[in-house]
Design an enzyme around this catalytic site. Structure first.
Site, mmCIF file in Angstrom:
data_model
loop_
_atom_site.group_PDB
_atom_site.id
_atom_site.type_symbol
_atom_site.label_atom_id
_atom_site.label_comp_id
_atom_site.label_asym_id
_atom_site.label_seq_id
_atom_site.Cartn_x
_atom_site.Cartn_y
_atom_site.Cartn_z
ATOM 1 N N HIS A 144 0.850 -1.186 0.000
ATOM 2 C CA HIS A 144 0.000 0.000 0.000
ATOM 3 C C HIS A 144 0.885 1.234 0.000
ATOM 4 C CE1 HIS A 144 1.006 -0.825 4.189
ATOM 5 N NE2 HIS A 144 0.884 0.484 4.416
ATOM 6 N N ALA A 145 0.298 2.374 -0.280
ATOM 7 C CA ALA A 145 1.004 3.657 -0.238
ATOM 8 C C ALA A 145 0.046 4.697 0.321
ATOM 9 C CB ALA A 145 1.510 4.039 -1.623
#
Length: 709
Positions: free
Chosen positions: A626-627
């Protein structure tokens, strides 16, 4: 007219309020019903009238308030009369009985104890029965002998632990002025029949020790929380009294070496020197070390001190513990907490005293845990999930109260990312068709309301014969009792029923008016001026419904379940991939194609792993890439890539991954329900293997469905 603990607290709240206080605010702060609020206000007005003060003012739409002159004179009256009439609650009585018995070495007769807490012999006997059972948790015993009376027997260290706990039961939270106002009552100064020998402390003695505690803040360059400030003041008084009775503490030789290395030890030396003048007794070295323990466990509001390399070994360990907790919290919550260095510095300020409280078993009672579990269950559970780092450092389990204190800190920092946890309401399901039907309805309601907790399901007979403290009821059959709102629906909700429920519940819980400049109360006042209202309650409900009505279609803001995000089109099964970067790109492809994310988000996930390492590997064979939401998330989404042959995110075998769940979060909160279900699913190793070896997407969907309720 006398004031009990709660009405005293409400009066203090009104004295210190900047403006009018609403009924709702009092209900929520003191966790009482509307009826109880009015009952307590009536009691307060009786006390004010006796003291020739203006009663509490009630203004429609605003709430309760005191005129300025009355607010100023209440503390003055307290000081003037010296004995502010005050009725102890059952909990306070039990606490004071424990402290009177622990504060002395010789026994006390029942009559003496009854006079001190100002209740009958029978009530005191019942309180002592409860105390006898409860106090054993500290490995001490309440003993009774007919000729001499009651006494507490046990080791000195255990007795002092009990003193710390029972002080947290009796000390008020409303401030020093309120505390001083209770002192005459605690001392029974108005009762000349009670001998001075039974008093625990003197007022001047208390003020002297309070000054010593305040000076220790300067020595340590910190600011204690108010509750710890008061608690430490009284602890030192009790410890001084025990010492004058010849009851000394003993510190383990190994511990002595560790304690003398701390800056708190130097502050404890100064405290002990000053206390020796107050109590006219010399404080031996072990007593100074014992005070050091309490300073180390202090709850701190703020600190001007900076972490130094020469700090003791335990502090260095805790720095590492905090770093691991923050890393895991971000990993499990799939959020990036801004200003991480500052977060870790502030969290260390809370973790350090928590470590020492648990290590030295300095237990205090606090309502924080229950409130956190009730109001912010997601943040509480996430904190509980990362607390094992602290438990490993201490070698003991961390209780829920300490977890809640740390959860408050994490929750506050999450709000910095734009997340504001919503106020939650409680609902009850009434169903005549059995558990299966009620569970089906419960699942639908949870999907419909993000801020409503379903507290349980009961039969019609149970509902009509028992009391339930809930905000509203959803029933599959008409019910006769109407003391709370009841919404009758089908076991399987139709779209019309969903829309109707949204309108009614939103109006009920106060999330109805989108334009906050519109005041329903104000509008009703205008109507009242120009028309006769025959049913005010009905009119108010209709007006709230009108303002909560959606313009077009119903938009439901919820935390979706796992199966609502991981649908068929977001799941892929592959034999293998070239490397971990390709795994990220392939895993993110469904989200990219469906418009959940942009190419920028995919590259950002890869860059983050290059920078931070394989932090996304959350369990054996499982990774959640994820970011940050601002790096290319268009809408909430989740995709799953199942690899028959694992891909390595580092040279370590433990970073070999077969299951990649790519998460596109829009904030720090909306995805937490699905993530929690995902975590539960992968906590069972057989499920991981089942998904790795799945031959069809349908098999995977069945497993996901099983963990999405």
């Amino acid at each position: 007219m006398s004031l009990d603990q709660r009405s005293t607290a409400i009066l203090s709240h009104l004295v210190n309020a900047e403006s009018y206080v609403s009924v709702k605010e009092i209900m929520e702060k003191f966790k009482i019903s509307r009826r109880t609020v009015y009952y307590d206000i009536e009691k307060i007005n009786g006390w004010l009238e006796e003291n020739k003060l203006q009663p509490v003012d009630k203004v429609r739409g605003l709430g309760f308030g005191l005129d300025q002159e009355t607010a100023k004179r209440i503390p003055e009256k307290i000081e003037l009369f010296k004995t502010w009439q005050y009725d102890y609650s059952a909990k306070e009585r039990k606490g004071w009985l424990a402290l009177y018995l622990l504060g002395r070495d010789s026994p006390l007769f029942l009559e003496d104890l009854a006079k001190k807490v100002r209740v009958s012999r029978n009530t005191t006997i019942e309180d002592l029965k409860l105390l006898k059972e409860e106090i054993e948790r500290f490995h001490v015993k309440l003993q009774f002998e007919r000729k001499s009376g009651y006494r507490v027997i046990g080791e000195e260290d255990d007795k002092r632990k009990a003193i710390v706990y029972y002080l947290s039961n009796v000390l008020p939270n409303e401030g020093w002025q309120t505390l001083l106002s209770k002192i005459p009552t605690m001392l029974n100064l108005a009762d000349s029949n009670i001998e001075d020998r039974l008093n625990l402390f003197e007022l001047e003695e208390l003020k002297a020790v309070q000054t010593i505690v305040a000076e220790s803040e300067k020595d340590l360059n910190i600011h204690y929380t108010d509750d710890f400030f008061y608690s430490l003041t009284f602890r030192l008084i009790f410890f001084g009294k025990r010492l004058t009775q010849g009851k000394e503490i003993r510190i383990d030789e190994v511990e002595k070496e560790v304690l003398t290395e701390t800056k708190e030890y130097k502050a404890a030396c100064k405290i002990a020197q000053k206390l020796s003048y107050v109590f006219h007794v010399n404080f031996p070295h072990d007593e100074i070390l014992y005070i050091t323990k309490h300073l180390l466990s202090s709850r701190v509001q703020s600190s001007q001190g900076v972490f130094q390399e020469n700090e003791n070994t335990e502090t260095h360990v805790l720095v590492e513990v905090v770093s691991k907790m923050v890393t895991d919290f971000q990993k499990y919550a799939c959020v990036f907490l801004k200003e991480r260095d500052l977060l870790e510095k502030n969290l260390l300020l809370h973790v350090k005293p928590s470590y020492y409280r648990i290590k030295y078993e300095l237990e205090v009672e606090n309502r924080v845990a229950e409130l956190m579990k009730e109001k912010y269950p997601d943040v509480f559970l996430l904190t509980k999930k990362v607390i094992h780092h602290l438990e490993q450092a201490i070698g003991k389990k961390v209780n829920e109260n300490e977890i809640a204190l740390l959860a408050m800190h994490f929750g506050g920092w999450m709000r910095r990312t734009g997340v504001t946890p919503a106020n939650r309401k409680q609902a009850l399901i009434v169903c005549a068709s059995g558990v299966g039907t009620s569970k089906l309805l419960e699942h639908q309601l949870e999907g419909l309301f993000s801020t409503v907790d379903i507290v349980g399901s009961v039969s019609l007979r149970e509902f009509e014969t028992n009391e339930y403290q809930v905000d509203f009821v959803v029933s599959t059959t008409p019910v006769s009792r109407k003391d709370v709102p009841v919404f009758v629906v089908s076991p399987i909700l139709t779209e019309a029923e969903k829309e109707s429920l949204l309108l009614n519940v939103n109006a009920l819980v106060g999330t109805d008016v989108k334009d906050k400049s519109i005041s329903v109360e104000g509008l009703l006042e205008i109507i009242k001026k120009h028309a006769t209202i025959t049913d005010k309650e009905g009119l108010e409900k209709e007006v709230r419904k009108y303002f909560s009505k959606p313009n077009s279609k119903v938009v439901v803001s919820t935390k979706p379940s796992l199966h609502q995000l991981l649908t068929k089109e977001y799941i892929q099964i592959k034999k293998d991939v070239k490397d971990w970067k390709e795994a990220i790109r392939v895993g993110a492809m469904p989200l990219l194609e469906k418009g959940n994310i942009t190419e920028e988000y995919v590259q950002s996930m890869i860059n983050t792993i290059l920078q931070l390492g394989p932090y996304i590997v959350v369990a054996p064979k499982v990774a959640i890439p994820h970011a940050k939401p601002e790096n290319g998330v268009k809408k909430l989404g989740m995709s799953l890539l199942c690899l028959e042959e694992g891909v390595k995110f580092s040279q370590s075998k433990r970073h070999e991954v077969n299951l990649l769940i790519v998460l596109a979060a829009i904030d720090g909160e909306t995805h937490l329900k699905a993530l929690s279900q995902l975590t539960t699913m992968f906590s069972e190793p057989t499920n991981v293997n089942k998904l790795v070896h799945a031959q069809s997407i349908e098999t995977i969907l069945q497993t996901i469905e099983a963990y999405s309720t």
